[in-house]
Design an enzyme around this catalytic site. Sequence first.
Site, PDB file in Angstrom:
ATOM      1  CG  ASP A  21       3.838  -6.607   2.718  1.00 47.70           C
ATOM      2  OD1 ASP A  21       2.727  -6.129   3.028  1.00 47.70           O
ATOM      3  OD2 ASP A  21       3.993  -7.419   1.790  1.00 47.70           O
ATOM      4  CG  ASN A  69      -0.823   0.678   0.377  1.00 52.46           C
ATOM      5  OD1 ASN A  69       0.244   0.953   0.940  1.00 52.46           O
ATOM      6  ND2 ASN A  69      -1.060  -0.536  -0.103  1.00 52.46           N
TER       7      ASN A  69
HETATM    8  C1  IPE Z   1       3.936  -2.358   0.047  1.00 49.66           C
HETATM    9  O1  IPE Z   1       3.077  -3.299   0.602  1.00 49.66           O
HETATM   10  C2  IPE Z   1       3.580  -0.979   0.532  1.00 49.66           C
HETATM   11  C3  IPE Z   1       3.833  -0.717   1.939  1.00 49.66           C
HETATM   12  C4  IPE Z   1       4.433  -1.517   2.767  1.00 49.66           C
HETATM   13  C5  IPE Z   1       3.383   0.564   2.411  1.00 49.66           C
HETATM   14  P1  IPE Z   1       1.789  -3.805  -0.179  1.00 49.66           P
HETATM   15  O2  IPE Z   1       1.165  -4.856   0.648  1.00 49.66           O
HETATM   16  O3  IPE Z   1       0.945  -2.653  -0.571  1.00 49.66           O
HETATM   17  O4  IPE Z   1       2.454  -4.399  -1.498  1.00 49.66           O
HETATM   18  P2  IPE Z   1       1.930  -5.494  -2.515  1.00 49.66           P
HETATM   19  O5  IPE Z   1       0.530  -5.134  -2.890  1.00 49.66           O
HETATM   20  O6  IPE Z   1       1.984  -6.817  -1.815  1.00 49.66           O
HETATM   21  O7  IPE Z   1       2.891  -5.436  -3.657  1.00 49.66           O
HETATM   22  C1  IPE Z   2       1.717  -3.518   5.280  1.00 48.78           C
HETATM   23  O1  IPE Z   2       0.936  -4.590   5.622  1.00 48.78           O
HETATM   24  C2  IPE Z   2       1.108  -2.189   5.666  1.00 48.78           C
HETATM   25  C3  IPE Z   2       0.613  -1.391   4.534  1.00 48.78           C
HETATM   26  C4  IPE Z   2       0.740  -1.714   3.273  1.00 48.78           C
HETATM   27  C5  IPE Z   2      -0.058  -0.158   4.855  1.00 48.78           C
HETATM   28  P1  IPE Z   2      -0.268  -5.090   4.713  1.00 48.78           P
HETATM   29  O2  IPE Z   2      -1.484  -4.344   5.127  1.00 48.78           O
HETATM   30  O3  IPE Z   2       0.071  -4.995   3.290  1.00 48.78           O
HETATM   31  O4  IPE Z   2      -0.372  -6.589   5.177  1.00 48.78           O
HETATM   32  P2  IPE Z   2      -0.535  -7.883   4.277  1.00 48.78           P
HETATM   33  O5  IPE Z   2       0.520  -7.825   3.218  1.00 48.78           O
HETATM   34  O6  IPE Z   2      -1.908  -7.840   3.700  1.00 48.78           O
HETATM   35  O7  IPE Z   2      -0.335  -9.014   5.210  1.00 48.78           O
HETATM   36 MG    MG Z   3       0.971  -6.254   1.987  1.00 47.20          MG
END
Ligand code: IPE
Ligand code: IPE
Ligand code: MG
Length: 249
Positions: A21, A69
């Site tokens: 993340d 997602n």
């Molecule tokens: C968790 O990250 C899912 C992945 C890393 C693929 P998210 O960014 O989607 O999670 P939340 O929304 O902060 O819980």
């Molecule tokens: C994790 O990074 C990747 C996926 C969930 C696909 P994020 O895209 O959630 O990045 P942040 O949490 O918004 O910084």
């Molecule tokens: Mg995230």
Amino acid sequence: MSLKTEIQPERLPKHIAIIMDGNGRWAAQRSQERSLGHEQGAVAVRQTVEAAAELGIQFLTLYAFSTENWNRPKEEIDALMKLLVHSIHNETPTLMENNIRLRAIGDLDRLDIKTREILNGSIEKTSQNTRTTLVLALSYSARWEITEAVKKIANAVRQDQISVDEISTKTVSEALNTTFMPSPDLLIRTGGEHRISNFLLWQLAYTELYFTDVLWPDFNKEKLYKALVNYQKRERRFGRTSQQLEPIQ
Ligand code: IPE
Ligand code: IPE
Ligand code: MG
């Protein structure tokens, strides 16, 4: 000096799972598009897979895309899928060279046909590799996985393949997508959030959790070593007392 020298090879986790993340925030800090964060995240994936294979970690599961997602803006989903296809295509020769087997868990039918083809091609090609298994969690959520397992078991009961009284934790484990792998010993979440976000809810029952503020694109071999050194300082009791554990340590 590298923290690698502090890692005890005989106490390595068999299975590491990672919630990758922080890509979006990494890009925002640089006033860039979120997709740049995802691209840089792919570099961190390469480093982490390489480090895990070098250490002899048997299973590495990466949460790459959750069921939730799919609710992101279409442009971001498209960019992520494109990056996925591109990365799998480019990295398959490296997986072969390094004897790494690729697997995937999740609701893969929701991926578009091109993504699925590339993914299945790489899974097939690497299927005989034995050093490390790299598992991509794609279009994955634990509640989806558990719900599917419940349906499978209910059908088996209906068809008289198993009685209700025979259903055990083993029955459930075997009905899950993850039946081919042991439960994770260590879960790492980057990006500073302290939550599980619908990842491996059944399998994480006794997993050691490690949270770091490092944003995923900044994760690298040394950061993995740091997590491992931290993990090795912990006592895993599985409900027992410390005294009970001493003789087997
Ligand atoms: C968790 O990250 C899912 C992945 C890393 C693929 P998210 O960014 O989607 O999670 P939340 O929304 O902060 O819980
Ligand atoms: C994790 O990074 C990747 C996926 C969930 C696909 P994020 O895209 O959630 O990045 P942040 O949490 O918004 O910084
Ligand atoms: Mg995230």
